[in-house]
Design a protein around this motif. Sequence first.
Motif, PDB file in Angstrom:
ATOM      1  N   HIS A   1      -5.226   4.619   4.987  1.00  0.00           N
ATOM      2  CA  HIS A   1      -5.438   5.944   4.390  1.00  0.00           C
ATOM      3  C   HIS A   1      -5.903   6.942   5.443  1.00  0.00           C
ATOM      4  O   HIS A   1      -5.391   8.075   5.508  1.00  0.00           O
ATOM      5  CB  HIS A   1      -6.474   5.837   3.267  1.00  0.00           C
ATOM      6  CG  HIS A   1      -6.863   7.160   2.687  1.00  0.00           C
ATOM      7  ND1 HIS A   1      -6.045   7.871   1.844  1.00  0.00           N
ATOM      8  CD2 HIS A   1      -8.000   7.916   2.839  1.00  0.00           C
ATOM      9  CE1 HIS A   1      -6.647   9.010   1.494  1.00  0.00           C
ATOM     10  NE2 HIS A   1      -7.825   9.053   2.088  1.00  0.00           N
TER      11      HIS A   1
ATOM     12  N   ARG B   1       2.581   1.649  -3.531  1.00  0.00           N
ATOM     13  CA  ARG B   1       1.671   2.060  -4.610  1.00  0.00           C
ATOM     14  C   ARG B   1       1.291   3.537  -4.516  1.00  0.00           C
ATOM     15  O   ARG B   1       0.861   4.124  -5.509  1.00  0.00           O
ATOM     16  CB  ARG B   1       0.410   1.191  -4.584  1.00  0.00           C
ATOM     17  CG  ARG B   1       0.661  -0.231  -5.079  1.00  0.00           C
ATOM     18  CD  ARG B   1      -0.611  -1.063  -5.042  1.00  0.00           C
ATOM     19  NE  ARG B   1      -0.410  -2.360  -5.669  1.00  0.00           N
ATOM     20  CZ  ARG B   1      -1.326  -3.318  -5.715  1.00  0.00           C
ATOM     21  NH1 ARG B   1      -2.524  -3.108  -5.145  1.00  0.00           N
ATOM     22  NH2 ARG B   1      -1.076  -4.464  -6.307  1.00  0.00           N
ATOM     23  N   ARG B   2       1.433   4.126  -3.348  1.00  0.00           N
ATOM     24  CA  ARG B   2       1.109   5.551  -3.173  1.00  0.00           C
ATOM     25  C   ARG B   2       2.336   6.434  -3.219  1.00  0.00           C
ATOM     26  O   ARG B   2       2.291   7.607  -2.846  1.00  0.00           O
ATOM     27  CB  ARG B   2       0.341   5.739  -1.857  1.00  0.00           C
ATOM     28  CG  ARG B   2      -1.116   5.360  -2.041  1.00  0.00           C
ATOM     29  CD  ARG B   2      -1.748   4.783  -0.813  1.00  0.00           C
ATOM     30  NE  ARG B   2      -3.074   4.278  -1.176  1.00  0.00           N
ATOM     31  CZ  ARG B   2      -3.291   3.089  -1.743  1.00  0.00           C
ATOM     32  NH1 ARG B   2      -2.267   2.305  -2.028  1.00  0.00           N
ATOM     33  NH2 ARG B   2      -4.508   2.705  -2.050  1.00  0.00           N
TER      34      ARG B   2
ATOM     35  N   TRP C   1       0.841  -1.209   0.000  1.00  0.00           N
ATOM     36  CA  TRP C   1       0.000   0.000   0.000  1.00  0.00           C
ATOM     37  C   TRP C   1       0.874   1.256   0.000  1.00  0.00           C
ATOM     38  O   TRP C   1       0.611   2.214  -0.738  1.00  0.00           O
ATOM     39  CB  TRP C   1      -0.909  -0.022   1.227  1.00  0.00           C
ATOM     40  CG  TRP C   1      -1.844   1.138   1.316  1.00  0.00           C
ATOM     41  CD1 TRP C   1      -3.090   1.246   0.782  1.00  0.00           C
ATOM     42  CD2 TRP C   1      -1.602   2.384   2.003  1.00  0.00           C
ATOM     43  NE1 TRP C   1      -3.644   2.479   1.081  1.00  0.00           N
ATOM     44  CE2 TRP C   1      -2.753   3.183   1.823  1.00  0.00           C
ATOM     45  CE3 TRP C   1      -0.528   2.887   2.734  1.00  0.00           C
ATOM     46  CZ2 TRP C   1      -2.855   4.474   2.363  1.00  0.00           C
ATOM     47  CZ3 TRP C   1      -0.624   4.168   3.268  1.00  0.00           C
ATOM     48  CH2 TRP C   1      -1.778   4.936   3.078  1.00  0.00           C
TER      49      TRP C   1
END
Length: 256
Positions: free
Chosen positions: A239, A57-58, A54
Amino acid sequence: MPASVDTAAPTGAARRRASGPVPWVAMYHSVGDCFDDPYRITVTPERLNAQLRWLHRRGLRGVSMSELLTARTRGEGRRLVGLTFDDGYADFVDNALPLLERWGFGATLFVLPGRLGGDNAWDPLGPRKPLLTADGIRRAAASGVEIGSHGLTHVDLTRADDATLTAEVAESRALLRELTDTPVEGFCYPYGTLDQRAADAVRDAGYRYACAIDPGELNGLFALPRVHIGQHDHAVRLHLKHRLHRLRRRPVEGLK
């Protein structure tokens, strides 16, 4: 005014010292089987891998605390995330280290040189988890993981007498420097608890920074807040934690 861990008399330069947005620092503990986990300190390797993916990917990169703080003092590194692992569980080498290497991430491992090869006896509910031996810590350090102190034996420093405080803070640093033959720049407060006296002891022992959880009114490089990351932290929760951390925390003195 919030308290500061810097007790030196303020100078003109100190009064103008920059404060920057709080860095996002993830707090992990054990990486293994979550079946019996009353303190919620464990993530499975599969979950950790998903969490690291995660970040990747950000456009975020997990790094050690020293790398993170070096970048931030230069006004850089806003896409860096500090990855910290408390207590020095033996499963770090077997389960966490290969995943960090897979994603090209760094991390800081806070260990207890007074409990080498022991277990987490400070957790009354258990289960008992083995801690790294001296060889395991050296293996992590040789792989590029930053080694920091979590004290000697995992005691609440806010309740320690002067002799115990010195041993937990200063002696643990000396032992780790001898064990790893590397600089020991970071400290992590056991249980996340600290007060001005504990922060002053860490600073006076020669550390560069110290990690807490929620440092309350204390601020600065010796009272860095962190975010607990657990087994149930999937993409949505990550997030939210990433966004809310900066909104809820004050800017950190000494960072740009």
